[in-house]
Write an enzyme that holds these catalytic residues in place. Structure first.
Site, PDB file in Angstrom:
ATOM      1  N   GLU A 191      40.662  20.664   3.784  1.00 26.35           N
ATOM      2  CA  GLU A 191      40.713  21.947   2.861  1.00 26.35           C
ATOM      3  C   GLU A 191      40.931  22.847   3.961  1.00 26.35           C
ATOM      4  OE1 GLU A 191      41.158  22.218  -0.165  1.00 26.35           O
ATOM      5  OE2 GLU A 191      40.144  20.500  -1.169  1.00 26.35           O
ATOM      6  N   CYS A 200      43.390  18.089  -4.329  1.00 30.99           N
ATOM      7  CA  CYS A 200      43.421  17.670  -2.956  1.00 30.99           C
ATOM      8  C   CYS A 200      44.745  17.759  -2.202  1.00 30.99           C
ATOM      9  CB  CYS A 200      42.864  16.240  -3.023  1.00 30.99           C
ATOM     10  SG  CYS A 200      43.067  15.239  -1.779  1.00 30.99           S
TER      11      CYS A 200
END
Length: 227
Positions: free
Chosen positions: A105, A2
């Site tokens: 993302e 992440c």
């Protein structure tokens, strides 16, 4: 993953979904946190259980022990964290939770990378599994915390091959419990993660790539991601 996420709601909003009767030393604070672009190397509110009570501490999102001579780490892979020399002590004795609303993302599309915002379909808060160096309220700033990641599956793999390990409220509380063993934590990571089909996503502005940008517009869907 992440690499960026949002922590927008107030601490009370997140806690409301997490607990009802658990002992807590967390002061009441209805003010929205309002972070639309949380980046590594910054301090993040980290929920942890110590001395039989829940605490929220501002802890730096990165991990670099004194002997580490490379760039600080920000993620730990669930497949190896419980057994690796570097992460096993954190897995056994430094489990925590990061509040979030969603994460970003980047996916390569043509010659550019397009950011996407990923979140629960029901818009409920996310509880990311984290590990770090206890105690979180004192100590070396360089030894902060890491977000635990797992392999993406179903549609999420189309965006990125990794995703944060997200727990339900009950699993999050068990993850943080000091009585939960490392082996039991591994079982939780395998069996109690929120499944990929409960998430959705949309393309967002590339302005999220600049950590200085923190506006609500960062999570708004855009209609021409290829532009």
């Amino acid at each position: 993953m992440c690499g960026r996420f949002t922590q927008v709601k107030s601490r009370d909003d997140y806690l409301e979904f997490l607990l009802e009767e658990a002992e807590s030393s967390i002061p009441y604070d209805p003010e929205p946190i309002g972070r639309f672009n949380v980046a590594p190397g910054t301090k993040v509110l980290l929920l942890n259980n110590r001395e039989d009570s829940l605490h929220l501490d501002p802890v730096i999102w990165s991990y670099a022990p004194g002997w580490w001579d490379k760039a600080p780490l920000i993620n730990a892979r669930v497949e190896t964290a419980a057994t690796s020399r570097m992460f096993k002590p954190l897995w056994n004795h430094g489990r925590a939770i990061v509040f979030a609303d969603g994460w970003y993302e980047w996916k390569k599309e043509g010659d550019k990378k397009q950011p996407y915002y990923i979140y629960r379909k029901d818009r409920k808060p996310l509880f990311f599994a984290a590990i770090g160096k206890q105690p979180f309220d004192v100590g070396d700033e360089a030894e902060g915390f890491l977000i635990v990641t797992a392999a993406a599956d179903h549609g999420l793999v189309d965006i990125h091959d990794r995703r944060p390990l997200v727990f339900s409220p009950a699993a999050a509380l068990e993850w943080m419990d000091p009585e939960t063993t490392g082996a039991q934590a591994s079982e939780l990571a395998h069996d109690a993660a929120v499944p990929a089909d409960e998430f959705t996503w949309h393309p967002v502005t590339r302005a999220v790539g600049n950590v200085k940008n923190q506006s609500p517009e960062l999570i708004e869907p855009i209609s021409n991601p290829a532009a």
